[in-house]
Design an enzyme around this catalytic site. Structure first.
Site, PDB file in Angstrom:
ATOM      1  N   ARG A 250       0.815  -1.350   0.050  1.00  3.81           N
ATOM      2  CA  ARG A 250       0.160   0.079  -0.193  1.00  3.81           C
ATOM      3  C   ARG A 250       0.946   1.114   0.014  1.00  3.81           C
ATOM      4  O   ARG A 250       0.502   2.461  -0.596  1.00  3.81           O
ATOM      5  CB  ARG A 250      -1.016   0.051   1.151  1.00  3.81           C
ATOM      6  CG  ARG A 250      -2.308  -0.938   0.865  1.00  3.81           C
ATOM      7  CD  ARG A 250      -3.052  -0.946   2.226  1.00  3.81           C
ATOM      8  NE  ARG A 250      -4.559  -1.323   1.928  1.00  3.81           N
ATOM      9  CZ  ARG A 250      -5.298  -1.520   2.728  1.00  3.81           C
ATOM     10  NH1 ARG A 250      -5.051  -1.535   4.008  1.00  3.81           N
ATOM     11  NH2 ARG A 250      -6.662  -1.887   2.461  1.00  3.81           N
TER      12      ARG A 250
ATOM     13  N   GLY B 173     -12.412  -3.793   1.664  1.00  4.31           N
ATOM     14  CA  GLY B 173     -13.674  -3.715   1.705  1.00  4.31           C
ATOM     15  C   GLY B 173     -14.239  -2.784   0.579  1.00  4.31           C
ATOM     16  O   GLY B 173     -15.368  -2.910   0.038  1.00  4.31           O
TER      17      GLY B 173
ATOM     18  N   LYS C  63     -17.304 -16.825   4.625  1.00  8.95           N
ATOM     19  CA  LYS C  63     -18.590 -16.442   5.000  1.00  8.95           C
ATOM     20  C   LYS C  63     -19.535 -16.133   3.549  1.00  8.95           C
ATOM     21  O   LYS C  63     -19.326 -14.878   3.119  1.00  8.95           O
ATOM     22  CB  LYS C  63     -19.007 -15.266   5.973  1.00  8.95           C
ATOM     23  CG  LYS C  63     -18.356 -15.873   7.419  1.00  8.95           C
ATOM     24  CD  LYS C  63     -19.005 -14.591   8.236  1.00  8.95           C
ATOM     25  CE  LYS C  63     -18.574 -15.102   9.671  1.00  8.95           C
ATOM     26  NZ  LYS C  63     -18.858 -13.831  10.569  1.00  8.95           N
TER      27      LYS C  63
ATOM     28  N   GLY D 191      -7.422  -7.305   0.148  1.00  8.76           N
ATOM     29  CA  GLY D 191      -7.663  -8.302   1.451  1.00  8.76           C
ATOM     30  C   GLY D 191      -6.996  -9.743   1.175  1.00  8.76           C
ATOM     31  O   GLY D 191      -5.829  -9.703   0.806  1.00  8.76           O
TER      32      GLY D 191
HETATM   33  C1  3PG Z   1      -8.665  -1.590   5.143  1.00  5.54           C
HETATM   34  O1  3PG Z   1      -7.554  -1.818   5.502  1.00  5.54           O
HETATM   35  O2  3PG Z   1      -9.518  -2.351   5.092  1.00  5.54           O
HETATM   36  C2  3PG Z   1      -8.790  -0.316   5.142  1.00  5.54           C
HETATM   37  O3  3PG Z   1      -7.444   0.568   5.391  1.00  5.54           O
HETATM   38  C3  3PG Z   1      -9.925   0.610   5.966  1.00  5.54           C
HETATM   39  O4  3PG Z   1      -9.746   0.090   7.501  1.00  5.54           O
HETATM   40  P1  3PG Z   1     -10.948  -0.114   8.168  1.00  5.54           P
HETATM   41  O5  3PG Z   1     -11.678  -1.384   7.654  1.00  5.54           O
HETATM   42  O6  3PG Z   1     -10.209  -0.003   9.814  1.00  5.54           O
HETATM   43  O7  3PG Z   1     -11.910   1.164   8.222  1.00  5.54           O
HETATM   44 MG    MG Z   2     -11.205  -3.488   6.390  1.00  3.67          MG
END
Ligand code: 3PG
Ligand code: MG
Length: 378
Positions: A35, A359, A186, A336
Protein backbone atom coordinates in the site's frame (compact mmCIF):
# COMPACT_ATOMS: atom_id res chain seq x y z
CA UNK A 1 -14.31 12.36 -10.41
CA UNK A 2 -11.89 15.28 -10.26
CA UNK A 3 -8.31 14.21 -10.93
CA UNK A 4 -4.87 15.77 -10.41
CA UNK A 5 -5.16 17.64 -13.72
CA UNK A 6 -8.19 19.49 -12.40
CA UNK A 7 -6.11 21.07 -9.64
CA UNK A 8 -4.39 23.39 -12.08
CA UNK A 9 -0.97 24.85 -11.38
CA UNK A 10 0.49 23.29 -8.24
CA UNK A 11 3.81 25.10 -8.30
CA UNK A 12 4.82 26.21 -4.81
CA UNK A 13 1.60 24.93 -3.28
CA UNK A 14 1.17 22.88 -0.14
CA UNK A 15 -0.73 19.62 -0.63
CA UNK A 16 -2.47 17.72 2.13
CA UNK A 17 -2.91 14.12 0.95
CA UNK A 18 -4.89 11.24 2.44
CA UNK A 19 -3.31 7.84 1.80
CA UNK A 20 -4.18 4.30 2.90
CA UNK A 21 -1.07 3.10 4.72
CA UNK A 22 -3.04 0.65 6.85
CA UNK A 23 -0.39 -2.05 6.53
CA UNK A 24 0.39 -5.13 8.61
CA UNK A 25 3.11 -4.60 11.23
CA UNK A 26 5.47 -7.46 12.14
CA UNK A 27 7.65 -6.91 15.22
CA UNK A 28 7.16 -3.16 14.98
CA UNK A 29 8.08 -3.00 11.29
CA UNK A 30 6.06 -2.82 8.09
CA UNK A 31 5.29 -6.42 7.09
CA UNK A 32 3.95 -5.69 3.60
CA UNK A 33 4.59 -2.32 1.98
CA UNK A 34 2.31 -2.82 -1.05
CA UNK A 35 0.00 0.00 0.00
CA UNK A 36 2.90 2.38 0.61
CA UNK A 37 4.44 1.64 -2.80
CA UNK A 38 1.04 2.07 -4.43
CA UNK A 39 0.91 5.73 -3.35
CA UNK A 40 4.37 6.59 -4.73
CA UNK A 41 3.25 7.48 -8.28
CA UNK A 42 1.01 10.20 -6.88
CA UNK A 43 3.73 11.55 -4.61
CA UNK A 44 6.23 11.59 -7.49
CA UNK A 45 3.70 13.26 -9.78
CA UNK A 46 3.05 15.98 -7.18
CA UNK A 47 6.78 16.57 -6.95
CA UNK A 48 7.05 16.86 -10.75
CA UNK A 49 4.30 19.43 -10.61
CA UNK A 50 6.47 21.52 -8.30
CA UNK A 51 4.57 21.32 -5.04
CA UNK A 52 6.40 22.93 -2.10
CA UNK A 53 5.22 20.55 0.58
CA UNK A 54 3.24 17.35 1.05
CA UNK A 55 1.56 16.55 4.35
CA UNK A 56 0.22 13.01 4.58
CA UNK A 57 -2.79 11.83 6.56
CA UNK A 58 -3.24 8.11 7.18
CA UNK A 59 -4.79 5.65 9.61
CA UNK A 60 -3.43 2.45 11.11
CA UNK A 61 -5.65 -0.21 12.65
CA UNK A 62 -8.61 0.69 14.81
CA UNK A 63 -7.10 2.37 17.89
CA UNK A 64 -9.20 3.46 20.83
CA UNK A 65 -7.43 6.71 21.66
CA UNK A 66 -3.68 7.23 21.27
CA UNK A 67 -2.31 3.67 21.22
CA UNK A 68 1.51 3.71 20.82
CA UNK A 69 1.37 0.24 19.24
CA UNK A 70 -0.51 1.84 16.34
CA UNK A 71 1.84 4.76 15.79
CA UNK A 72 2.69 5.48 12.15
CA UNK A 73 6.41 5.67 13.02
CA UNK A 74 7.34 2.42 11.19
CA UNK A 75 5.29 3.54 8.19
CA UNK A 76 6.97 6.96 8.04
CA UNK A 77 10.35 5.20 8.23
CA UNK A 78 9.49 2.84 5.36
CA UNK A 79 8.10 5.65 3.22
CA UNK A 80 11.28 7.61 3.85
CA UNK A 81 13.34 4.66 2.52
CA UNK A 82 11.19 4.40 -0.59
CA UNK A 83 11.27 8.15 -1.25
CA UNK A 84 14.96 8.50 -0.45
CA UNK A 85 14.29 11.36 1.93
CA UNK A 86 13.26 11.53 5.54
CA UNK A 87 9.59 11.79 6.39
CA UNK A 88 8.90 13.82 9.48
CA UNK A 89 6.21 12.37 11.75
CA UNK A 90 4.29 14.90 13.83
CA UNK A 91 1.87 14.25 16.70
CA UNK A 92 -0.80 16.78 15.84
CA UNK A 93 -2.35 18.12 12.63
CA UNK A 94 -0.46 21.38 12.87
CA UNK A 95 1.84 23.08 10.35
CA UNK A 96 5.42 21.75 10.64
CA UNK A 97 8.67 22.16 8.73
CA UNK A 98 9.81 19.57 6.22
CA UNK A 99 9.03 18.84 2.58
CA UNK A 100 7.30 15.55 3.38
CA UNK A 101 5.47 15.44 6.70
CA UNK A 102 3.21 12.70 8.06
CA UNK A 103 0.67 13.37 10.78
CA UNK A 104 0.24 10.61 13.38
CA UNK A 105 -2.54 8.05 12.95
CA UNK A 106 -5.65 10.13 12.23
CA UNK A 107 -7.69 7.69 14.34
CA UNK A 108 -5.83 9.01 17.39
CA UNK A 109 -7.95 12.16 17.06
CA UNK A 110 -11.47 12.29 18.50
CA UNK A 111 -13.97 12.86 15.72
CA UNK A 112 -11.98 11.29 12.85
CA UNK A 113 -14.28 8.30 12.40
CA UNK A 114 -17.35 10.52 12.96
CA UNK A 115 -16.54 12.69 9.93
CA UNK A 116 -16.13 15.62 12.32
CA UNK A 117 -15.90 19.01 10.62
CA UNK A 118 -13.94 20.75 13.36
CA UNK A 119 -11.16 18.19 12.96
CA UNK A 120 -11.36 18.50 9.18
CA UNK A 121 -10.76 22.25 9.53
CA UNK A 122 -7.54 21.49 11.40
CA UNK A 123 -6.45 19.16 8.59
CA UNK A 124 -7.38 21.79 6.02
CA UNK A 125 -4.83 24.22 7.47
CA UNK A 126 -2.11 21.83 6.31
CA UNK A 127 -2.61 22.43 2.61
CA UNK A 128 -3.79 24.73 -0.14
CA UNK A 129 -5.26 21.74 -1.97
CA UNK A 130 -6.38 18.23 -0.99
CA UNK A 131 -5.53 14.99 -2.77
CA UNK A 132 -7.19 11.71 -1.82
CA UNK A 133 -5.29 8.57 -2.80
CA UNK A 134 -6.72 6.35 -0.04
CA UNK A 135 -8.77 3.96 -2.14
CA UNK A 136 -8.72 1.30 0.61
CA UNK A 137 -10.57 3.67 2.94
CA UNK A 138 -12.96 5.14 0.34
CA UNK A 139 -15.90 3.15 1.76
CA UNK A 140 -15.59 5.16 4.99
CA UNK A 141 -16.93 8.69 5.48
CA UNK A 142 -14.32 9.97 7.92
CA UNK A 143 -12.96 13.47 8.56
CA UNK A 144 -9.70 12.96 6.69
CA UNK A 145 -11.25 11.54 3.51
CA UNK A 146 -14.71 13.08 3.48
CA UNK A 147 -15.31 16.22 5.56
CA UNK A 148 -11.89 17.52 4.54
CA UNK A 149 -12.55 17.10 0.82
CA UNK A 150 -15.33 19.68 1.05
CA UNK A 151 -13.06 22.33 2.56
CA UNK A 152 -10.31 22.62 -0.06
CA UNK A 153 -9.98 22.31 -3.84
CA UNK A 154 -9.80 18.49 -3.99
CA UNK A 155 -9.07 15.67 -6.40
CA UNK A 156 -8.33 11.95 -6.62
CA UNK A 157 -4.71 10.82 -6.71
CA UNK A 158 -3.48 8.43 -9.40
CA UNK A 159 -4.07 5.28 -7.34
CA UNK A 160 -7.62 6.15 -6.36
CA UNK A 161 -8.37 7.11 -9.94
CA UNK A 162 -6.91 3.88 -11.37
CA UNK A 163 -8.72 1.69 -8.82
CA UNK A 164 -12.08 3.28 -9.50
CA UNK A 165 -11.65 3.21 -13.28
CA UNK A 166 -10.50 -0.43 -13.35
CA UNK A 167 -13.18 -1.76 -11.03
CA UNK A 168 -15.95 0.26 -12.65
CA UNK A 169 -14.99 -1.06 -16.07
CA UNK A 170 -15.53 -4.62 -14.84
CA UNK A 171 -19.09 -3.72 -14.00
CA UNK A 172 -19.85 -1.58 -17.01
CA UNK A 173 -17.81 -2.70 -19.99
CA UNK A 174 -15.84 -5.90 -19.35
CA UNK A 175 -14.20 -7.90 -22.13
CA UNK A 176 -16.25 -11.08 -22.25
CA UNK A 177 -16.55 -13.72 -21.09
CA UNK A 178 -16.43 -12.21 -17.61
CA UNK A 179 -15.51 -14.85 -15.04
CA UNK A 180 -15.81 -14.04 -11.34
CA UNK A 181 -14.14 -16.16 -8.68
CA UNK A 182 -15.63 -15.58 -5.27
CA UNK A 183 -14.24 -17.27 -2.17
CA UNK A 184 -13.82 -16.77 1.54
CA UNK A 185 -15.33 -18.05 4.74
CA UNK A 186 -18.76 -16.43 4.89
CA UNK A 187 -21.38 -16.32 2.19
CA UNK A 188 -23.16 -13.42 3.94
CA UNK A 189 -20.02 -11.24 3.46
CA UNK A 190 -20.06 -11.96 -0.25
CA UNK A 191 -23.78 -11.93 -1.06
CA UNK A 192 -23.72 -8.46 -2.61
CA UNK A 193 -20.79 -9.42 -4.81
CA UNK A 194 -22.35 -12.75 -5.79
CA UNK A 195 -25.57 -11.02 -6.74
CA UNK A 196 -23.75 -8.32 -8.73
CA UNK A 197 -21.87 -10.98 -10.69
CA UNK A 198 -24.86 -13.26 -11.20
CA UNK A 199 -26.36 -10.25 -13.00
CA UNK A 200 -23.31 -9.34 -15.02
CA UNK A 201 -20.79 -12.18 -15.26
CA UNK A 202 -20.90 -15.14 -17.62
CA UNK A 203 -19.59 -17.57 -15.01
CA UNK A 204 -19.28 -17.35 -11.22
CA UNK A 205 -16.88 -19.81 -9.59
CA UNK A 206 -17.31 -20.27 -5.85
CA UNK A 207 -14.76 -21.58 -3.35
CA UNK A 208 -13.79 -21.42 0.31
CA UNK A 209 -15.91 -22.27 3.34
CA UNK A 210 -18.70 -20.12 1.91
CA UNK A 211 -19.51 -23.20 -0.24
CA UNK A 212 -20.80 -25.21 2.68
CA UNK A 213 -24.15 -23.40 3.09
CA UNK A 214 -24.67 -24.13 -0.62
CA UNK A 215 -23.75 -27.80 -0.19
CA UNK A 216 -25.97 -28.10 2.88
CA UNK A 217 -28.85 -26.50 0.98
CA UNK A 218 -28.31 -29.14 -1.73
CA UNK A 219 -28.55 -31.89 0.88
CA UNK A 220 -24.86 -32.77 1.20
CA UNK A 221 -23.16 -33.74 4.46
CA UNK A 222 -20.88 -30.95 5.68
CA UNK A 223 -19.38 -32.75 8.70
CA UNK A 224 -17.51 -30.37 10.98
CA UNK A 225 -16.85 -27.83 8.20
CA UNK A 226 -17.28 -24.14 8.89
CA UNK A 227 -20.85 -23.70 7.68
CA UNK A 228 -22.37 -20.34 8.41
CA UNK A 229 -25.90 -20.87 9.73
CA UNK A 230 -27.19 -17.43 8.60
CA UNK A 231 -25.88 -18.26 5.15
CA UNK A 232 -28.27 -21.13 4.53
CA UNK A 233 -31.34 -19.15 3.40
CA UNK A 234 -29.34 -16.75 1.19
CA UNK A 235 -27.51 -19.73 -0.33
CA UNK A 236 -30.85 -21.35 -1.19
CA UNK A 237 -32.06 -18.13 -2.81
CA UNK A 238 -28.87 -17.75 -4.82
CA UNK A 239 -29.03 -21.39 -5.98
CA UNK A 240 -32.59 -20.94 -7.20
CA UNK A 241 -31.83 -17.71 -9.07
CA UNK A 242 -28.40 -18.59 -10.43
CA UNK A 243 -29.04 -21.33 -12.96
CA UNK A 244 -25.89 -22.80 -14.46
CA UNK A 245 -23.85 -19.60 -14.20
CA UNK A 246 -22.92 -20.52 -10.65
CA UNK A 247 -20.35 -23.26 -10.26
CA UNK A 248 -19.41 -24.96 -7.01
CA UNK A 249 -16.44 -27.23 -6.21
CA UNK A 250 -16.67 -30.88 -7.26
CA UNK A 251 -14.02 -32.25 -4.91
CA UNK A 252 -12.43 -31.28 -1.61
CA UNK A 253 -9.41 -31.61 0.64
CA UNK A 254 -10.54 -32.36 4.17
CA UNK A 255 -8.82 -32.39 7.54
CA UNK A 256 -9.57 -33.43 11.10
CA UNK A 257 -8.91 -29.93 12.41
CA UNK A 258 -7.94 -26.42 11.34
CA UNK A 259 -4.26 -27.22 11.81
CA UNK A 260 -1.28 -27.74 9.52
CA UNK A 261 -0.36 -30.98 11.34
CA UNK A 262 -3.80 -32.55 11.19
CA UNK A 263 -4.68 -35.74 9.30
CA UNK A 264 -5.51 -34.85 5.68
CA UNK A 265 -7.59 -36.61 3.02
CA UNK A 266 -8.72 -35.89 -0.49
CA UNK A 267 -12.34 -36.69 -1.35
CA UNK A 268 -13.85 -36.96 -4.82
CA UNK A 269 -17.20 -35.30 -4.30
CA UNK A 270 -18.34 -32.78 -1.72
CA UNK A 271 -19.75 -34.83 1.14
CA UNK A 272 -17.70 -34.34 4.29
CA UNK A 273 -17.81 -37.20 6.80
CA UNK A 274 -18.49 -36.64 10.52
CA UNK A 275 -15.43 -35.51 12.42
CA UNK A 276 -13.84 -33.95 9.32
CA UNK A 277 -13.86 -30.46 7.90
CA UNK A 278 -13.55 -29.28 4.32
CA UNK A 279 -10.50 -26.98 4.18
CA UNK A 280 -9.69 -26.66 0.50
CA UNK A 281 -11.02 -27.41 -2.97
CA UNK A 282 -9.61 -30.49 -4.71
CA UNK A 283 -7.59 -30.89 -7.94
CA UNK A 284 -10.56 -31.54 -10.25
CA UNK A 285 -12.08 -28.27 -9.10
CA UNK A 286 -8.81 -26.40 -9.65
CA UNK A 287 -8.56 -27.83 -13.17
CA UNK A 288 -12.16 -26.92 -14.03
CA UNK A 289 -11.88 -23.41 -12.60
CA UNK A 290 -8.52 -22.95 -14.32
CA UNK A 291 -10.09 -23.80 -17.67
CA UNK A 292 -12.84 -21.22 -17.19
CA UNK A 293 -10.23 -18.62 -16.21
CA UNK A 294 -8.02 -19.41 -19.21
CA UNK A 295 -10.87 -18.73 -21.61
CA UNK A 296 -11.99 -15.49 -19.95
CA UNK A 297 -11.81 -12.00 -21.42
CA UNK A 298 -11.91 -10.61 -17.89
CA UNK A 299 -11.36 -12.31 -14.55
CA UNK A 300 -12.25 -10.81 -11.19
CA UNK A 301 -11.07 -12.74 -8.13
CA UNK A 302 -11.94 -12.08 -4.51
CA UNK A 303 -11.48 -14.53 -1.65
CA UNK A 304 -9.37 -17.66 -1.12
CA UNK A 305 -10.45 -21.19 -2.08
CA UNK A 306 -9.46 -22.67 1.26
CA UNK A 307 -7.29 -22.30 4.35
CA UNK A 308 -4.27 -21.27 2.27
CA UNK A 309 -2.37 -20.11 5.36
CA UNK A 310 -2.00 -23.81 6.28
CA UNK A 311 0.36 -25.63 3.87
CA UNK A 312 -1.73 -28.81 3.39
CA UNK A 313 -4.72 -26.68 2.36
CA UNK A 314 -3.03 -24.11 0.15
CA UNK A 315 -3.09 -25.97 -3.19
CA UNK A 316 -6.58 -24.86 -4.23
CA UNK A 317 -5.90 -21.17 -3.71
CA UNK A 318 -2.46 -21.51 -5.25
CA UNK A 319 -3.87 -23.31 -8.29
CA UNK A 320 -6.47 -20.63 -8.85
CA UNK A 321 -3.87 -17.89 -8.29
CA UNK A 322 -1.59 -19.51 -10.88
CA UNK A 323 -4.45 -19.79 -13.36
CA UNK A 324 -5.33 -16.12 -12.85
CA UNK A 325 -1.66 -15.11 -13.22
CA UNK A 326 -1.37 -17.11 -16.47
CA UNK A 327 -4.68 -15.96 -17.97
CA UNK A 328 -4.55 -14.03 -21.24
CA UNK A 329 -7.51 -11.79 -20.39
CA UNK A 330 -7.65 -8.79 -18.08
CA UNK A 331 -7.19 -10.00 -14.50
CA UNK A 332 -8.27 -8.02 -11.48
CA UNK A 333 -7.81 -9.19 -7.92
CA UNK A 334 -9.76 -7.63 -5.06
CA UNK A 335 -7.73 -6.75 -1.99
CA UNK A 336 -7.70 -8.38 1.40
CA UNK A 337 -7.04 -12.13 1.62
CA UNK A 338 -6.81 -12.81 -2.11
CA UNK A 339 -4.23 -10.04 -2.50
CA UNK A 340 -2.29 -11.50 0.43
CA UNK A 341 -2.50 -14.98 -1.14
CA UNK A 342 -1.26 -13.72 -4.48
CA UNK A 343 1.69 -12.00 -2.80
CA UNK A 344 2.42 -15.13 -0.72
CA UNK A 345 2.73 -17.12 -3.95
CA UNK A 346 4.92 -14.44 -5.52
CA UNK A 347 2.37 -13.70 -8.25
CA UNK A 348 1.38 -10.18 -7.22
CA UNK A 349 3.00 -8.59 -10.26
CA UNK A 350 1.44 -11.02 -12.74
CA UNK A 351 -2.08 -9.69 -12.76
CA UNK A 352 -3.44 -6.66 -14.57
CA UNK A 353 -4.62 -4.97 -11.39
CA UNK A 354 -4.17 -5.92 -7.75
CA UNK A 355 -6.51 -3.75 -5.74
CA UNK A 356 -5.27 -2.08 -2.56
CA UNK A 357 -8.82 -2.08 -1.24
CA UNK A 358 -10.53 -4.96 0.57
CA UNK A 359 -13.92 -3.68 1.70
CA UNK A 360 -13.73 -0.73 -0.68
CA UNK A 361 -13.26 -2.90 -3.79
CA UNK A 362 -16.09 -5.20 -2.75
CA UNK A 363 -18.48 -2.32 -2.14
CA UNK A 364 -17.61 -0.78 -5.48
CA UNK A 365 -18.22 -4.09 -7.25
CA UNK A 366 -21.52 -4.44 -5.40
CA UNK A 367 -22.53 -1.20 -7.10
CA UNK A 368 -22.50 0.88 -3.92
CA UNK A 369 -21.45 4.52 -3.90
CA UNK A 370 -18.24 5.06 -1.94
CA UNK A 371 -18.39 8.26 0.18
CA UNK A 372 -14.69 8.97 -0.38
CA UNK A 373 -15.22 8.80 -4.14
CA UNK A 374 -18.54 10.58 -4.30
CA UNK A 375 -17.18 13.62 -2.50
CA UNK A 376 -14.60 14.03 -5.29
CA UNK A 377 -17.35 14.07 -7.92
CA UNK A 378 -17.55 16.76 -10.51
C1 3PG B 1 -8.61 -1.57 5.31
O1 3PG B 1 -7.49 -1.97 5.60
O2 3PG B 1 -9.57 -2.33 5.12
C2 3PG B 1 -8.81 -0.10 5.11
O3 3PG B 1 -7.63 0.59 5.35
C3 3PG B 1 -9.94 0.42 5.96
O4 3PG B 1 -9.71 0.12 7.31
P1 3PG B 1 -10.95 -0.02 8.29
O5 3PG B 1 -11.69 -1.26 7.84
O6 3PG B 1 -10.39 -0.13 9.67
O7 3PG B 1 -11.83 1.20 8.12
MG1 MG C 1 -11.23 -3.54 6.42
Amino acid sequence: MRTLDDLGDLHGKRVVARVDFNVPLVNGEVGDDTRIRAALPTLFRLRERGVAKITLLAHLGRPKGKDPALSLAPVAARLGELLGESVRLVDEPEPADGSVVMVENVRFFAGETKDDEELARRYAQLGDVYVDDAFGAAHRAHSSNHALAKLLPSAAGLLLQQEVETLTKILEAPERPLVAIVGGAKVTDKLGVLEAFLDRADTVLVGGAMCFPFFKAQGHEVGASLCEEEGLEPAKRVLEAAGDKLRLPVDLVIGRAFDADTEVRQVDGVDVPDGWMGLDVGPRTVAAYGEAVAGAGTVFWNGPMGAFELAPFAAGTRGVAEAVAAAAGTTVVGGGDSAAALQQFGLGDQVTHLSTGGGASLELIEGKTLPGVEVLGR
